[in-house]
Design an enzyme around this catalytic site. Structure first.
Site, PDB file in Angstrom:
ATOM      1  N   ASP A  77       0.881  -1.163   0.000  1.00 28.33           N
ATOM      2  CA  ASP A  77       0.000   0.000   0.000  1.00 28.33           C
ATOM      3  C   ASP A  77       0.922   1.218   0.000  1.00 28.33           C
ATOM      4  O   ASP A  77       1.675   1.433   0.956  1.00 28.33           O
ATOM      5  CB  ASP A  77      -0.868  -0.044   1.263  1.00 28.33           C
ATOM      6  CG  ASP A  77      -1.742   1.197   1.422  1.00 28.33           C
ATOM      7  OD1 ASP A  77      -1.490   2.210   0.735  1.00 28.33           O
ATOM      8  OD2 ASP A  77      -2.653   1.162   2.255  1.00 28.33           O
ATOM      9  N   ASN A 104       2.337   5.994 -10.025  1.00 27.55           N
ATOM     10  CA  ASN A 104       1.063   5.913 -10.739  1.00 27.55           C
ATOM     11  C   ASN A 104      -0.140   5.573  -9.861  1.00 27.55           C
ATOM     12  O   ASN A 104      -1.261   5.975 -10.175  1.00 27.55           O
ATOM     13  CB  ASN A 104       1.191   4.863 -11.853  1.00 27.55           C
ATOM     14  CG  ASN A 104      -0.141   4.484 -12.439  1.00 27.55           C
ATOM     15  OD1 ASN A 104      -0.719   5.240 -13.220  1.00 27.55           O
ATOM     16  ND2 ASN A 104      -0.674   3.329 -12.041  1.00 27.55           N
ATOM     17  N   TYR A 177     -10.109  14.187  -5.106  1.00 25.24           N
ATOM     18  CA  TYR A 177      -9.273  13.744  -6.228  1.00 25.24           C
ATOM     19  C   TYR A 177      -8.553  14.935  -6.887  1.00 25.24           C
ATOM     20  O   TYR A 177      -7.334  14.901  -7.106  1.00 25.24           O
ATOM     21  CB  TYR A 177     -10.156  13.020  -7.250  1.00 25.24           C
ATOM     22  CG  TYR A 177      -9.405  12.410  -8.409  1.00 25.24           C
ATOM     23  CD1 TYR A 177      -8.775  11.181  -8.283  1.00 25.24           C
ATOM     24  CD2 TYR A 177      -9.331  13.069  -9.635  1.00 25.24           C
ATOM     25  CE1 TYR A 177      -8.081  10.619  -9.347  1.00 25.24           C
ATOM     26  CE2 TYR A 177      -8.648  12.518 -10.702  1.00 25.24           C
ATOM     27  CZ  TYR A 177      -8.020  11.287 -10.557  1.00 25.24           C
ATOM     28  OH  TYR A 177      -7.334  10.741 -11.616  1.00 25.24           O
ATOM     29  N   LYS A 181      -4.480  15.733  -7.073  1.00 26.58           N
ATOM     30  CA  LYS A 181      -3.721  15.863  -8.326  1.00 26.58           C
ATOM     31  C   LYS A 181      -3.063  17.241  -8.443  1.00 26.58           C
ATOM     32  O   LYS A 181      -1.953  17.362  -8.970  1.00 26.58           O
ATOM     33  CB  LYS A 181      -4.634  15.574  -9.530  1.00 26.58           C
ATOM     34  CG  LYS A 181      -5.131  14.131  -9.583  1.00 26.58           C
ATOM     35  CD  LYS A 181      -3.981  13.121  -9.625  1.00 26.58           C
ATOM     36  CE  LYS A 181      -4.470  11.705  -9.861  1.00 26.58           C
ATOM     37  NZ  LYS A 181      -3.351  10.733  -9.960  1.00 26.58           N
TER      38      LYS A 181
HETATM   39  C1  BGC Z   1     -10.040  10.417 -13.923  1.00 29.52           C
HETATM   40  C2  BGC Z   1     -11.053   9.804 -14.852  1.00 29.52           C
HETATM   41  C3  BGC Z   1     -11.616  10.865 -15.800  1.00 29.52           C
HETATM   42  C4  BGC Z   1     -10.508  11.676 -16.442  1.00 29.52           C
HETATM   43  C5  BGC Z   1     -11.033  12.840 -17.272  1.00 29.52           C
HETATM   44  C6  BGC Z   1      -8.988  11.133 -14.728  1.00 29.52           C
HETATM   45  O1  BGC Z   1      -7.998  11.646 -13.919  1.00 29.52           O
HETATM   46  O2  BGC Z   1      -9.454   9.397 -13.113  1.00 29.52           O
HETATM   47  O3  BGC Z   1     -12.115   9.214 -14.107  1.00 29.52           O
HETATM   48  O4  BGC Z   1     -12.376  10.235 -16.811  1.00 29.52           O
HETATM   49  O5  BGC Z   1      -9.622  12.176 -15.461  1.00 29.52           O
HETATM   50  O6  BGC Z   1     -12.029  13.566 -16.603  1.00 29.52           O
END
Ligand code: BGC
Length: 279
Positions: A77, A104, A177, A181
């Protein structure tokens, strides 16, 4: 000035990653699996990190070995410091060192902000951002300790951080998310600045919509796929090979003067497609 691109010893077939040892996190499916296969095809020995059932990672190892490559699957993990350190030790015991890290491993736990639990916020930040920090730290320690091996690569090491178009495109319903990022983007640039003096290159790849399990629900029917294509000027959903080719280039000496850069592999998703006819 010596501008040689270090590809291979004289007479050997031209494989840009020959003699290099790579670790790919989250390599049992999706983009990680595609990158692991491509690095192996380019001549690298590959450690495939995974969590959970080992079948998929071992299947990829089997395929790589069957075609004459070298690979090993290691469970860890990436958000667990002790597990990450144990994984690097296992890699060094097996192959001696590391030349390429592909950070990744990542996941989504989607919810509107009013519904999002602290557990889902933390899990995404832990895996997507802290996991990249922990693996980059172990790789950097080894690169700095060991230095350049001129017969292997012009760099002491390469780190590739897999981010997302959502490091620049806000994404309602995915605050954890997108924040993770955005963090990866600044982690990558800061490490690039800090490690260049050690001849370590750090770059990012920010994929758009790539057909993988993480976004299966966005392209699983023709209707959903055509809605998704409204966001992609190039007119197709991406494949893992699109990202894998970029990773091979960033890992090789063909990109020797590139550090701190992000390649958006997204079919134009970051080009504000609504402005093609609007504005
Ligand atoms: C996400 C996907 C999404 C894509 C474009 C990625 O970083 O994990 O779920 O389709 O971005 O929006």
């Amino acid at each position: 000035m010596d501008t040689r691109v270090n590809t291979v010893a004289a007479g050997a077939p031209v494989l840009p990653l020959a003699g290099q040892r790579a670790l790919v996190t989250g390599a049992s499916s999706g983009i990680g699996a595609g990158v692991a296969r491509a690095l192996a095809a380019a001549g690298a020995t590959v450690v495939l990190n995974y969590v959970g059932p080992d079948g998929a990672a071992r299947g990829i190892v089997h395929d790589i070995v069957e075609t004459g490559g070298e690979a090993l699957a290691v469970e860890a993990d990436v958000s667990d410091e002790a597990a990450v350190r144990a994984m690097f030790r296992e890699m060094f015991d097996a192959f001696g060192s590391i030349d390429i890290l592909v950070n990744n491993a990542g996941l989504q736990r989607d919810a509107s902000i009013v519904e999002m639990s602290l557990a889902d916020w933390r899990r995404v930040i832990d895996v997507n951002l802290t996991g990249q920090f922990l693996c980059a730290r172990e790789a950097a320690r080894e690169f700095v300790r060991r230095g350049v091996i001129p017969d292997v690569s012009n760099s002491a090491g390469k780190i590739i951080c897999i981010s997302s178009v959502h490091d620049v495109i806000p994404w309602a319903g995915h605050a954890n998310y997108a924040a993770s990022k955005g963090g990866v983007q600044m982690l990558m640039k800061t490490l690039a600045q800090e490690l260049a003096v050690h001849r370590v290159r750090v770059n990012g790849i920010s994929p758009g919509a790539i057909k993988t399990p993480i976004n299966h629900s966005s392209w699983s029917t023709p209707e959903k796929e055509s809605a998704l294509l409204q966001l992609i000027p190039y007119g197709r959903v991406g494949e893992t090979a699109d990202v894998a080719r970029a990773a091979v280039w960033l890992a090789s000496d063909h990109s020797d003067y590139v550090t701190g850069a992000t390649l958006y592999v997204d079919g134009g998703m970051t080009l504000y497609p609504g402005f093609e006819k609007g504005g």
